[in-house]
Structure formats: C-alpha cells, structure tokens
Motif scaffolding. Structure first.
Motif, PDB file in Angstrom:
ATOM      1  N   HIS A  15      -0.589   6.600   5.058  1.00  0.00           N
ATOM      2  CA  HIS A  15      -1.058   7.602   3.892  1.00  0.00           C
ATOM      3  C   HIS A  15       0.013   8.365   3.495  1.00  0.00           C
ATOM      4  N   LYS A  16       0.098   8.594   2.253  1.00  0.00           N
ATOM      5  CA  LYS A  16       1.107   9.733   1.511  1.00  0.00           C
ATOM      6  C   LYS A  16       0.171  10.646   0.532  1.00  0.00           C
ATOM      7  N   ASP A  61       0.744  13.619  -0.109  1.00  0.00           N
ATOM      8  CA  ASP A  61       1.416  14.550  -1.211  1.00  0.00           C
ATOM      9  C   ASP A  61       1.866  13.765  -2.510  1.00  0.00           C
ATOM     10  N   ARG A  62       1.895  12.385  -2.478  1.00  0.00           N
ATOM     11  CA  ARG A  62       2.177  11.742  -3.405  1.00  0.00           C
ATOM     12  C   ARG A  62       1.363  11.288  -4.574  1.00  0.00           C
ATOM     13  N   SER A  72       4.059   0.430  -2.917  1.00  0.00           N
ATOM     14  CA  SER A  72       3.235   2.022  -2.866  1.00  0.00           C
ATOM     15  C   SER A  72       2.285   2.173  -3.970  1.00  0.00           C
ATOM     16  N   GLY A 108      -0.828   5.766  -0.965  1.00  0.00           N
ATOM     17  CA  GLY A 108      -0.135   5.085   0.376  1.00  0.00           C
ATOM     18  C   GLY A 108       0.881   4.250   0.003  1.00  0.00           C
ATOM     19  N   THR A 109       1.478   3.657   1.121  1.00  0.00           N
ATOM     20  CA  THR A 109       2.486   2.581   1.303  1.00  0.00           C
ATOM     21  C   THR A 109       1.916   1.556   2.191  1.00  0.00           C
TER      22      THR A 109
END
Length: 545
Positions: A35-36, A38-39, A7, A21-22
């Motif tokens: 896609h992330k 919120d991180r 990530s 993202g990861t």
C-alpha cells in the motif's frame, strides 16, 4: 525469471476496494502488494479477463496465435472447448491443441468434448468415446467436461451420455451445458447434472436456469449476441454469471474481446466491481483455474488499464511475462506443423442440381446475430424441371459437402443471406465441419466448394469464374499464419461477401452455423434437411405433385 514491480491503483475485487500500491513479482508469482497511500496514480492494476467459454478454432488461429491477439485486450485465460478439431481429428486433435497451447504463458483450460460427433445425423471425422474422455482426464490434465449439447440424451438419461457425465462427476469436474430454449421442469432435470449454460436467448430463460441451479455465461460472439438480453443479471446475480464469446472470428478478435463486454457493462451503469467479478474472478473459481487474481502468492496474471471506464489496456502480464503493451502483441509466434483430414474429390456443377418434385419447399431462415433459424414454406422457382436460386426473393441454394467421404452434396434452400451474385463457401461448419456453401448459381457454388477442397480447408468467395480463398490447413479450421494477417484476409473476404449483397453482420460466421443440427429449427447436414425442433430429417418438399 527477473523480478519486477508494477505500481498503480490496485483493484481488489474480493474486498471491493481500490488503493494506490505496488505489485512485486518474482519468479512469475506475486510476492507482495504494498500500500502506498501517499502516492497518486493515473492507471489501474487488476486481474486479467477470462473468456469463460470459447472455441479457439473459430478464431481461425491456433491457440498460441490466439493468445498473441487476445492478450492485447487484457485477456489472460480462456476456458476452451476443442470440440471443433475433435470432430475432425478426435483425441489427436485435442492433443494437438494442448501441445500448441503449452508453448505460450497465456492460460488455456481445455475441456473434454462431450459430443463428438454432436449427432448421428451427420458425418464427422471422428468420435470421442467415454473411454477417451476418461483418458483426457487421467493423462492430459483436462479438468472439466465441455458443453453437453445432447439435451434429449440428458433428459432421457441415454446410457452413453450419462456415462460421460458419470466419469466427470467421479473426478469432481464441472460439466458445461448447452441447452437453448430449455425452460421449466426440463431445465430442472437438465440442471441436475449440468452446471452452466451459455445459450440463453432471453432473460426469462436465463432466470429459469438460474432457479434450477445453473450458472449463466453471458455470450457475445461474432454470430450469437446475447448481452443485450442478459446484462440485467450482472447486478442481480453477480456470483452466478460469467462472460464469454463462444465463437469469435479473427477480425473481431483484433478489435476486442472480453474487455468490450466490461466496457459496455460499466457504460450501462452496472457496478464496476460486479462487472469485474464476472469478467475476472467467477470463471477462475468455478473451473478451479490456475490463474492469478492479484493476490499474494498467485501467478502474476494481471493487467494495467488507463481507467475503470474505458479499460484501455496498457500492459498484460501472463505468468509474470509481459505479453502485450499498448496495443502491441509481445508473445513470440510458434511454428506449427498442420494436421488435417480431407478425403473428398472435386465436385461437378450438376452435383448441385435439385430436380423439381413439387411446388412448395421448406426454406431455412437465417437470423442475423443468432444461431437459431426458422422454417418457412414458399413456392419454388422452377426452371426446366429444376429448382433455381431465386435471387429476387432471396431464396438461395445452400449445400453441405461431406469432406471425409466422397459423396454427393446435400442441397437445400435458405433465405436472408441476400447475395445478389456469386457464392461463399467454408470448411468451418459446426459441428462436423463438412464444407458448407451458399450461392446464387450452381456454377458459382461449385467453384467456391472446389476452391475449399483444393486448399484442403478454408473460406472462399466466388464471383463469375474467379475465386478467392483464405487457406485453413490445420484441420480445415485454422491458419498457420500471423493472426493479424489472417484477420486482414478474413476481413477482405467478409467485405467481399457483403459486396455481393449479403446484409448479415458476419456472413461466414452465420454460414458456419447453418449445419449445426442441435440448434433449432431447420438446418442442413451432409445427409439432408433436418428439423432441430422435431429432431429428425424432413423432406425439402412440403407438398408433392
């Protein structure tokens, strides 16, 4: 192969975007990129760096060992010309490199050397014919023709040269160039068959070649450094440029690789996405490399860095294998059985004598940071009817000793090595890799040369009656030892040469190019003093008694 995820802030060079993202990896390939939004991450995940033109032999390490050191700096692949070992051992040398490289997940795309021997004005250990180049294409998986150094042959459309080009074009493979100083109509004619050049010394020369349709590989190696002259191309011709090191000695490889050029480029204000396109993407697309570019389905060849300013590499993955982490090489070492070709005997001090035949001599003028040299004419220091090294005026003897046939050394004069005492010698001498040496006395020249002969290859420093050697038993070019140990030994001898007075930033690297006849102006082969400008032998004496 286990699946895993990484990530961070994902760098999408193709769309010039960055998002949290990861990356999910399975069986050595990227299965998905999530896609992330919120991180928040402090690290960045991006494709690995690619050296678009290098002779791995110049690192003095075999390919598998080179890979261990390069991955620490985020390099996941190289476009490599095995020209050096081919000049020593021919097609068997190329196949040695292929076999060793196959034992590492690091991607090494070898080319078929186009100019072995580089010229017929020197003695090499082997020759590569058009038929053998075709064999490398058909049987060995090689998919480009390495740098075409025979510029006169290309311009004159010499039969042997054009046959090699024809074979590469028949397969649809790229053809690398090597044309220092070529401008105007000659550049246009050369570019009709050649797709790249890494020998531009000025921005104007690079622009000429770009206008002719070539791609420019911006080089920063241990000896030749052209980044400062060419970096303006990064933003103006992003899709037409790549980065390379060409030749990188082991101590420099320990310190950094393509990551250094990326960092410097960003620090100069160049757009980071343009820089990464040049460092990561362009070589893969131009050479059609099987190297991942951080896309779903790609091989998992990528890196994790701390930020997009320092590019401190935290992790390097090659085919989904963690190859390096936080400055530590994790790839296993490979056992190597040396291959070599040495067939010369020990030399005598009197072999390095130069009888006086005039008053004024031609002198090679080495240039720090460049492969090119200049020619000067100076009064000879004559004692007892022989030329002596003139330490006070920095005009020293240089010798090239044929290592493939027992023959007398070719001896000439050189300046800008600035040795105040002692001698240095090496069996790394582009392109034929005979033994080359510079020294302040015939006795120390002989001592350094003989140390290299006894070792069957290496670099040596002699002072008085003592001598130290780094052994290079693989073709007289590469070590079988741990890369970091080789770098330490090399650094010691480099420091020793500077302790003897050399002011060059890389004395052994500069020495290795003083027999490179295809780079003007004045050079020395085992057959004599050679003018690269006129492309023929010239006498040492520019006058006669």
């Amino acid at each position: 192969m286990l699946s895993f995820s990484v990530s961070g802030n994902i760098v999408d060079i193709f769309h010039k975007t960055i998002f949290p993202g990861t990356v999910l990896v399975e069986q050595g390939r990227i299965r998905s990129i999530l896609h992330k939004e919120d991180r928040h991450y402090d690290n960045y995940v991006l494709p690995g760096f690619v050296d678009a033109h290098i002779h791995i032999e110049s690192s003095m390490l075999v390919p598998s060992e080179f890979a261990r050191l390069a991955t620490v700096h985020g390099t996941v692949a190289t476009v490599s010309d095995p020209h050096e070992i081919a000049n020593v051992l021919g097609i068997s040398g190329v196949r040695f490199m292929l076999a060793n490289a196959a034992q590492t997940p690091f991607k090494i795309a070898f080319g078929a050397p186009s100019c072995v021997p580089a010229t017929h004005f020197e003695t090499a250990g082997a020759a590569l014919s058009a038929i053998e180049i075709c064999q490398l294409f058909e049987q060995d998986g090689i998919s480009y023709l390495s740098e075409m150094m025979n510029v006169p042959g290309v311009l004159a459309q010499a039969q042997e040269v054009m046959e090699k080009i024809r074979i590469a074009r028949k397969f649809g493979f790229p053809i690398d160039g090597h044309a220092p100083g070529l401008r105007g109509e000659e550049a246009n004619k050369y570019a009709a068959n050649i797709s790249t050049d890494h020998e531009c010394f000025t921005l104007e020369e690079a622009l000429d070649k770009l206008a002719a349709g070539m791609k420019i590989i911006i080089r920063e190696g241990s000896a030749a450094k052209n980044f400062e002259a060419l970096h303006l191309l990064i933003d103006s011709h992003t899709d037409r440029c790549m980065f390379c090191s060409d030749d990188r000695h082991p101590n420099d490889l320990v310190r950094g690789h393509i990551n250094d050029l990326v960092r410097r480029s960003v620090a100069l204000g160049h757009d980071v996405m343009n820089v990464l396109q040049i460092a990561c993407v362009n070589p893969v697309l131009h050479y059609k490399l099987n190297v991942g570019l951080l896309r779903i389905g790609d091989p998992a060849d990528f890196i994790v860095v701390n930020n997009l300013r320092e590019f401190k590499v935290q992790q390097t993955y090659c085919q989904g294998i963690l190859a390096a982490k936080s400055g530590t090489a994790l790839l296993p070492r490979v056992v190597v059985e040396p291959v070599n070709y040495f067939a010369t005997s020990q030399k005598k001090v009197e072999d390095f004598r130069l009888p006086a035949c005039g008053l004024t001599v031609r002198v090679i003028e080495a240039i720090d940071g460049q492969l090119m040299t200049k020619e000067s004419h100076v009064p000879a220091l004559i004692k007892d009817d022989e030329i002596s090294s003139d330490v006070e005026n920095d005009i020293l003897k240089i010798a090239v000793v044929n290592r493939y046939v027992d023959a007398l050394p070719a001896v000439a004069l050189i300046r800008n090595f600035n040795l105040q005492r002692g001698a240095i010698a090496s069996s790394v001498a582009h392109d034929s890799h005979n033994i080359i040496a510079v020294g302040t006395s015939d006795e120390e020249l002989c001592l350094a040369v003989n140390a290299v002969i006894r070792a069957q290859g290496g670099i040596a420093v002699a002072e008085g009656k003592s001598v130290e050697v780094l052994q290079l038993p693989v073709a007289g070019l590469m070590s079988v030892e741990d890369g970091y140990q080789v770098a330490t030994q090399y650094s010691h001898l480099d420091t020793y040469a500077k302790h003897l007075g050399s002011l060059l930033s890389a004395p052994f690297m500069t020495l290795s190019f003083m027999a490179l006849l295809v780079i003007p102006d004045l050079k020395l082969s085992d057959k004599g003093l050679f003018s690269g400008k006129e492309f023929h032998f010239v006498p040492l004496w520019s006058d006669r008694k």
